[in-house]
Write an enzyme that holds these catalytic residues in place. Structure first.
Site, PDB file in Angstrom:
ATOM      1  N   HIS A   1      49.471  10.557   0.063  1.00 40.55           N
ATOM      2  CA  HIS A   1      48.720  10.694   1.316  1.00 40.55           C
ATOM      3  C   HIS A   1      48.117  12.093   1.444  1.00 40.55           C
ATOM      4  CE1 HIS A   1      50.102   6.963   3.416  1.00 40.55           C
ATOM      5  NE2 HIS A   1      51.124   7.088   2.583  1.00 40.55           N
TER       6      HIS A   1
ATOM      7  N   GLU B   1      45.868  13.036   3.425  1.00 42.79           N
ATOM      8  CA  GLU B   1      45.565  13.293   4.837  1.00 42.79           C
ATOM      9  C   GLU B   1      46.760  13.869   5.594  1.00 42.79           C
ATOM     10  OE1 GLU B   1      47.393   9.233   4.819  1.00 42.79           O
ATOM     11  OE2 GLU B   1      46.144  10.442   3.490  1.00 42.79           O
TER      12      GLU B   1
ATOM     13  N   CYS C   1      47.528   5.250  -1.074  1.00 46.95           N
ATOM     14  CA  CYS C   1      48.754   4.479  -0.927  1.00 46.95           C
ATOM     15  C   CYS C   1      48.434   2.989  -0.830  1.00 46.95           C
ATOM     16  CB  CYS C   1      49.557   4.997   0.269  1.00 46.95           C
ATOM     17  SG  CYS C   1      51.294   4.487   0.247  1.00 46.95           S
TER      18      CYS C   1
END
Length: 204
Positions: A175, A177, A80
């Site tokens: 993202h 994660e 990002c």
């Protein structure tokens, strides 16, 4: 082979989530806030967050040039805002990005926080689908020579590019994660960080 040591740029943004995703993979994770923190790292993650704030902080604490030099030599994953920081150009930035990835990036391309969304992506390096989380996500524009597409939103070659690789540098508009799926971090550690180190060790 020594334990792999991966730094996470921890100036601003969701660096704690990347740390939580990396630690179960058996790597040592270190916070990076100053140029000296880059020493002895095998790789680096630049997280999502606010790209303008990141660039201002990098400029003020002398990290910009060391980060650019690091990305020329060792693996880096940017997600990002991290992708924006790694690219060659983006709109309305207080300082130039690092230029480690030969791509142009449009900031907040899908709208504001309320326009964030999730979608199943095609990620061939993982052998199929991956759940993408897009939060005030950027959009990749021009791809330079030598930039490989590793993830698309939509099937086939006409799908929108949401992940790229140029040699040792990876950029994602989403993202990983936050996806409750460690496969992209595992792939980065195994194929981008560890495999080249092993080949270099065997060649020596």
């Amino acid at each position: 082979m020594a334990t792999t040591r991966i730094g996470v740029l921890s100036l601003q943004g969701d660096f704690a989530c990347h740390r939580a995703a990396l630690e179960p993979l058996g790597v040592e994770v270190a916070r990076v806030t100053l140029p000296a923190d880059l020493a002895a790292l095998d790789a680096l993650v630049i997280p999502g967050g606010e790209s303008t704030t990141m660039l201002r902080l990098m400029h003020s604490n002398g990290l910009r040039a060391p980060l650019a030099a690091f990305a020329r030599q060792r693996p880096v994953l940017g997600t990002c805002a991290g992708l924006i920081v790694l690219g060659t150009s983006a709109d309305r930035l207080p300082h130039p990005p690092l230029g480690a990835l030969d791509v142009t990036v449009e900031r907040n391309a899908y709208g504001r926080q309320l326009d964030s969304f999730e979608e199943v992506l095609e990620v061939p390096v993982l052998g199929g689908a991956f759940h993408g989380v897009f939060i005030r996500a950027p959009r990749i524009g021009r791809l330079g020579r030598g930039v490989e597409v590793i993830a698309r939103r939509g099937r086939g070659p006409r799908g929108e590019v949401v992940g790229v690789r140029q040699r040792n540098v990876i950029g994602l508009t989403f993202h990983p994660e936050l996806a409750d799926d460690s496969r992209l971090h595992e792939w980065f550690v195994r194929e981008v960080v560890t495999a080249p180190r092993r080949r270099n060790s065997e060649a020596a």
